[in-house]
Enzyme design. Sequence first.
Site, PDB file in Angstrom:
ATOM      1  N   HIS A   1     -12.498   1.054  -3.848  1.00  0.00           N
ATOM      2  CA  HIS A   1     -11.686   0.324  -4.820  1.00  0.00           C
ATOM      3  C   HIS A   1     -12.420  -0.940  -5.244  1.00  0.00           C
ATOM      4  CE1 HIS A   1      -7.695   2.396  -4.185  1.00  0.00           C
ATOM      5  NE2 HIS A   1      -8.343   2.788  -3.109  1.00  0.00           N
TER       6      HIS A   1
ATOM      7  N   ASP B   1      -2.573  -1.343  -3.920  1.00  0.00           N
ATOM      8  CA  ASP B   1      -2.920   0.027  -4.234  1.00  0.00           C
ATOM      9  C   ASP B   1      -1.612   0.812  -4.280  1.00  0.00           C
ATOM     10  OD1 ASP B   1      -3.792   2.604  -4.369  1.00  0.00           O
ATOM     11  OD2 ASP B   1      -4.951   2.577  -2.506  1.00  0.00           O
TER      12      ASP B   1
ATOM     13  N   TYR C   1       0.853  -1.181   0.000  1.00  0.00           N
ATOM     14  CA  TYR C   1       0.000   0.000   0.000  1.00  0.00           C
ATOM     15  C   TYR C   1       0.894   1.238   0.000  1.00  0.00           C
ATOM     16  CZ  TYR C   1      -3.387   3.467   1.716  1.00  0.00           C
ATOM     17  OH  TYR C   1      -4.168   4.591   1.869  1.00  0.00           O
TER      18      TYR C   1
END
Length: 283
Positions: free
Chosen positions: A274, A156, A116
Site C-alpha cells: 500500500h 484500508d 482496517y
Amino acid sequence: MSSPSTVRIASVNTNGVRAAFRKGMGDWLEEAKIDILALQEVRAATSDLEGLFGPEWDILHDPATAKGRAGVALLSRAKASIHRVELGAADFDSAGRWLEADYDVNGSIITVVSTYVHSGAVDTPKQVEKYLFLDAMTERMPQLAEHSPYAVVLGDLNVGHREFDIKNWKGNVKNAGFLPQERAYFDRFFGPKGAEVTGVDGSVGQGLGWVDVGRAWAGEIDGPYTWWSQRGRAFDNDTGWRLDYHVATPALAATVVDYRVDRAASHAERWSDHAPVVVDYAV
C-alpha cells in the site's frame, strides 16, 4: 511540511510495521512531516512501535486478538485527549481493526479513526465478518459526526467504491473488494445525509453525508490507486486499486488544502504493498 495552521494526517497499511521499517518506512516518515499517522496491519507489539518510532510520538495501539494479525495504531506528535476501541455489539470482535482518538488541533477537537476492514472472500465466513464490520461502521459513523463536526475515518477499507477505483474493474465485479453489496455501503456513506440512497446492488438505505476526500480532490478520474498486487508487474503498470481512504465529515472535508498518495518511485523502493495517503487539513 505542514504549517502551523494546518494538520497533516496520513494513513497507511504497513503490511507489517517491522518489515516496513526494514525496507525504508523510516526514511519516508522523516521526510513526510506527519502530525497524526494512522497505521493498519501493524502485526507487532506496542513495544515494537515504541522502539521503531521513539519517544517523540504518542502511540495508541489496538492489537488483534490473534497474535501477528491485523492491528491498528494512531501515532501523533501531540498527545490524544481520549481514545476508544469499541465497535459494534459486545460479542463482536473488532480488536485490531478500529481505534478512535480525539486530538486538540488549534483549539478544535478532531476525532481520528484508524480502521482496517476485513478483506473478505466470497461465500465464506470471512465475507460474513466483513459485512458485520461494515454494518457496525454504518451505525458508528453518525455517532462520530454527532460527537465532533471534525471527524475522519482513515484506513484500508478493502472496498473499491466505484469503477474509477480499480484499474481492472470488469474482471473483479464478482470478487471481494468490488462486490455490489460491498460498494452499496459506500454509496450510503457518501450519499446525502438523511436522503434515501439506492445502492449499486439495488438496496435502499439512508445516506450518512460523509465525504470521500480522495475522490472529491481527484475528481472523476481513474485512481489515484493506493494498493498494487505484489504479483507480476501490477505496480509498474499502475494496475492498482484505491482501497485506502480519508472519509471525513463535511466540515472537516471543507478544510482540505492538499491530498496526495505517496507512491514509491519504483517497485524496488516500496516498503509496503500500500502507499500512504496524506492530507493537509487547515483547521
